[in-house]
Design a protein around this motif. Structure first.
Motif, short mmCIF file in Angstrom:
data_model
loop_
_atom_site.label_atom_id
_atom_site.label_comp_id
_atom_site.label_asym_id
_atom_site.label_seq_id
_atom_site.Cartn_x
_atom_site.Cartn_y
_atom_site.Cartn_z
N UNK A 1 0.87 -1.18 0.00
CA UNK A 1 0.00 0.00 0.00
C UNK A 1 0.91 1.23 0.00
N UNK A 2 0.96 1.92 -1.13
CA UNK A 2 1.89 3.04 -1.27
C UNK A 2 1.25 4.38 -0.96
N UNK A 3 -0.09 4.41 -0.85
CA UNK A 3 -0.75 5.66 -0.54
C UNK A 3 -2.16 5.41 -0.03
N UNK A 4 -2.60 6.25 0.91
CA UNK A 4 -3.93 6.13 1.50
C UNK A 4 -4.59 7.51 1.49
N UNK A 5 -5.82 7.57 1.00
CA UNK A 5 -6.53 8.85 0.90
C UNK A 5 -7.87 8.76 1.59
N UNK A 6 -8.32 9.90 2.12
CA UNK A 6 -9.60 9.96 2.82
C UNK A 6 -10.70 10.57 1.95
N UNK A 7 -10.33 11.06 0.77
CA UNK A 7 -11.34 11.62 -0.13
C UNK A 7 -10.85 11.50 -1.57
N UNK B 1 0.75 11.14 -8.51
CA UNK B 1 2.12 11.24 -7.99
C UNK B 1 2.81 9.89 -7.94
N UNK B 2 2.09 8.85 -7.49
CA UNK B 2 2.72 7.56 -7.19
C UNK B 2 2.62 6.54 -8.31
N UNK B 3 1.67 6.74 -9.24
CA UNK B 3 1.45 5.81 -10.35
C UNK B 3 1.39 4.35 -9.87
#
Length: 220
Positions: A29-35, A45-47
């Motif tokens: 898991x390279x990124x976590x977003x709340x919205x 950014x992370x592709x």
């Protein structure tokens, strides 16, 4: 490793899913977003290989995010608590590769992410027939737009048509291979050639194409 960006506006679900996937040996898991807006930023950014998105989020919903990242070649798995509404069809039209209910078995979610990362669409089996019934109902209400080379017989070989009809019956590659008395690798090769011909990115979208273009119909 399959690199995943997660987005969900519920903190508990977000953290739980992140923990589940981090425990998988082939996922990160390279990124976590709340919205949705933050999800879009992270994807650009992370592709990642796959974006796992909640359908309903503040800022931007999951479908809007999926539409916005189409050109990035990031596969999208959509998660929802709603089993059948306009969001399902919006997700299909946005080109998402998978669609699951949030209460699906954790192993199924991990399996779905692997399928999507490999370019194979997936959808919760409890939704498939209802979705296809609705696709057929909409088709009856809205005339099919005939485009150049839109007829299946003009686009696909006889074998590819057989495979498309088998997909619409819900068969796996192994099932199709057994049904047609060929190797599973042969089915996979046919699929790899067939999807670009139809202008679709996944098996699921191929099935929707088949119903929309009257290659197959629903039996009562």
């Amino acid at each position: 490793m399959i690199r995943v960006v997660l987005a969900d506006d519920h903190a508990l679900l977000r953290k739980g899913l992140a923990s589940l996937l981090e425990a998988e040996p082939d996922m990160e898991v390279v990124g976590i977003a709340e919205d949705g807006l933050r999800a879009l930023e992270l994807i650009r950014e992370l592709r990642p290989d796959v974006a796992c998105l909640d359908v309903r989020m503040p800022g931007m919903n999951g479908i809007e995010v999926a539409e916005a990242v189409r050109e990035l070649e990031v596969e999208v798995l959509m998660l929802t608590t709603f089993d059948l509404d306009e969001y399902v069809f919006g997700a299909l039209e946005a080109g998402v590769a998978g669609f699951l209910l949030k209460d699906a078995d954790p192993d199924l979610i991990a399996h779905a992410l692997r399928q999507v990362a490999a370019g194979r669409g997936t959808i919760d089996q409890s939704l498939t027939r209802r979705i296809l019934r609705e696709v057929a109902a909409r088709r009856r209400l809205q005339p099919v737009v005939v485009r150049p080379r839109s007829g299946a017989e003009e686009v696909l070989t006889a074998r590819e048509l057989e495979i498309l009809r088998a997909l619409a019956e819900g068969m796996s590659n192994a099932d199709i291979a057994a049904h047609l008395h060929v190797e599973a690798s042969t089915v996979k090769s046919h699929l790899a050639r067939m999807l670009p011909k139809l202008g679709v990115a996944s098996r699921l979208q191929a099935v929707v194409w088949a119903y929309q273009n009257r290659v197959v119909d629903l039996r009562e």
